[in-house]
Design an enzyme around this catalytic site. Structure first.
Site, short mmCIF file in Angstrom:
data_model
loop_
_atom_site.label_atom_id
_atom_site.label_comp_id
_atom_site.label_asym_id
_atom_site.label_seq_id
_atom_site.Cartn_x
_atom_site.Cartn_y
_atom_site.Cartn_z
N TYR A 106 -7.70 -13.92 4.16
CA TYR A 106 -6.48 -13.34 4.73
C TYR A 106 -6.65 -12.83 6.15
O TYR A 106 -5.67 -12.44 6.79
CB TYR A 106 -5.99 -12.19 3.85
CG TYR A 106 -7.00 -11.08 3.66
CD1 TYR A 106 -7.09 -10.04 4.57
CD2 TYR A 106 -7.86 -11.08 2.58
CE1 TYR A 106 -8.02 -9.04 4.43
CE2 TYR A 106 -8.80 -10.08 2.41
CZ TYR A 106 -8.87 -9.06 3.33
OH TYR A 106 -9.81 -8.08 3.17
N ASN A 117 -18.27 11.71 2.94
CA ASN A 117 -17.80 12.96 2.34
C ASN A 117 -17.88 14.04 3.40
O ASN A 117 -18.77 14.01 4.27
CB ASN A 117 -18.69 13.41 1.18
CG ASN A 117 -18.58 12.53 -0.05
OD1 ASN A 117 -17.58 11.86 -0.25
ND2 ASN A 117 -19.62 12.56 -0.87
N CYS A 169 -8.51 4.85 1.15
CA CYS A 169 -9.19 4.67 2.44
C CYS A 169 -8.49 5.47 3.53
O CYS A 169 -7.29 5.72 3.45
CB CYS A 169 -9.17 3.20 2.85
SG CYS A 169 -9.87 2.04 1.66
N ASP A 222 0.83 -1.20 0.00
CA ASP A 222 0.00 0.00 0.00
C ASP A 222 0.87 1.25 0.00
O ASP A 222 1.94 1.28 0.63
CB ASP A 222 -0.91 0.03 1.23
CG ASP A 222 -2.15 -0.83 1.07
OD1 ASP A 222 -2.12 -1.77 0.26
OD2 ASP A 222 -3.14 -0.57 1.79
N GLU A 241 -3.99 0.46 -2.11
CA GLU A 241 -3.25 -0.67 -2.67
C GLU A 241 -2.57 -0.28 -3.99
O GLU A 241 -3.16 0.41 -4.81
CB GLU A 241 -4.18 -1.86 -2.94
CG GLU A 241 -4.96 -2.34 -1.75
CD GLU A 241 -6.32 -1.66 -1.60
OE1 GLU A 241 -7.13 -2.13 -0.78
OE2 GLU A 241 -6.56 -0.65 -2.31
N HIS A 256 -17.41 9.18 -0.63
CA HIS A 256 -16.39 8.65 -1.53
C HIS A 256 -15.07 8.33 -0.85
O HIS A 256 -14.11 7.94 -1.52
CB HIS A 256 -16.16 9.64 -2.68
CG HIS A 256 -17.34 9.77 -3.58
ND1 HIS A 256 -18.38 10.62 -3.31
CD2 HIS A 256 -17.66 9.13 -4.74
CE1 HIS A 256 -19.28 10.53 -4.27
NE2 HIS A 256 -18.88 9.64 -5.15
#
Length: 219
Positions: A92, A103, A60, A35, A182, A144
């Protein structure tokens, strides 16, 4: 632990202290992903563009469990009341860190680089004073920016990018909020390999650090 591992963590912490991004690979036997990680308060519109174009995954914001609790942010799998949220297992980990998507209320659509940067910086600001923040007054959902809730005991409990990023922020005396995204491979569509992530880090003079090194140094 080797001097190389300790040095990579020290360099990552220093970069975070300066507001610069770092690359963090969790583990080959976990997600196996690298990341691109930023201190949330350092995220500008240019940084969001960097995350979109050079990482390409999901942008994120990870928050500590205490901050999430103060904001009333539960895990998404506790919020959802739909059959699709039932009986799903992760290969995982035991659970996903996802909470709400938000938002800031001063954004328009919320998805532009400027809008997402504003939301992210305001989340960082709110995280420095969670008990004094009326979360619903400042943010709206859905939005978002995806929120992640770190495990209460961080690396002693879970070793995902959420916790690894928060551990770096804590060591750098930054706000308890980090941005993770990522890094994907444009050719394969899969996760960028650790070797390619290291090459990218060297080319752009960014720290690259393994999750195991962070755990050994900061847990």
């Amino acid at each position: 632990m080797s001097q190389t591992a300790a040095g990579s963590v020290e360099r990552a912490v220093e970069a975070f202290r300066d507001g610069s991004p770092v690359l963090v690979h969790d583990a080959a036997d976990r997600e196996g992903e690298t990341d691109l990680v930023y201190p949330a308060s350092a995220v500008t519109a240019d940084a969001v563009a960097h995350l979109r174009n050079d990482a390409g995954g999901l942008v994120c914001v990870a928050l500590t469990a205490d901050v999430a609790e103060a904001f009333g942010l539960a895990y998404m799998d506790e919020i959802l009341d739909h059959p699709a949220s039932e009986a799903h297992e992760l290969g995982y980990d035991e659970r996903s860190s996802f909470s709400l998507t938000v938002n800031h209320r001063d954004t328009y659509t919320g998805v532009t680089d400027e809008d997402r940067a504003l939301t992210i910086r305001e989340l960082a600001s709110a995280a420095t004073n969670p008990d004094g923040t009326d979360f619903s007054e400042r943010f709206r959902a859905p939005g978002h920016v995806h929120l992640l809730r770190a495990a209460p005991n961080l690396l002693d409990e879970r070793r995902g990018h959420t916790e690894l990023g928060i551990a770096l922020a804590d060591a750098a005396d930054r706000e308890p909020a980090v941005v993770v995204c990522e890094m994907l491979d444009d050719e394969t569509g899969g996760a960028l390999s650790p070797a390619d992530a290291r090459t990218y880090a060297e080319r752009h003079d960014l720290p690259y650090v393994e999750g195991a090194a962070i755990v050994e140094t900061l847990a």
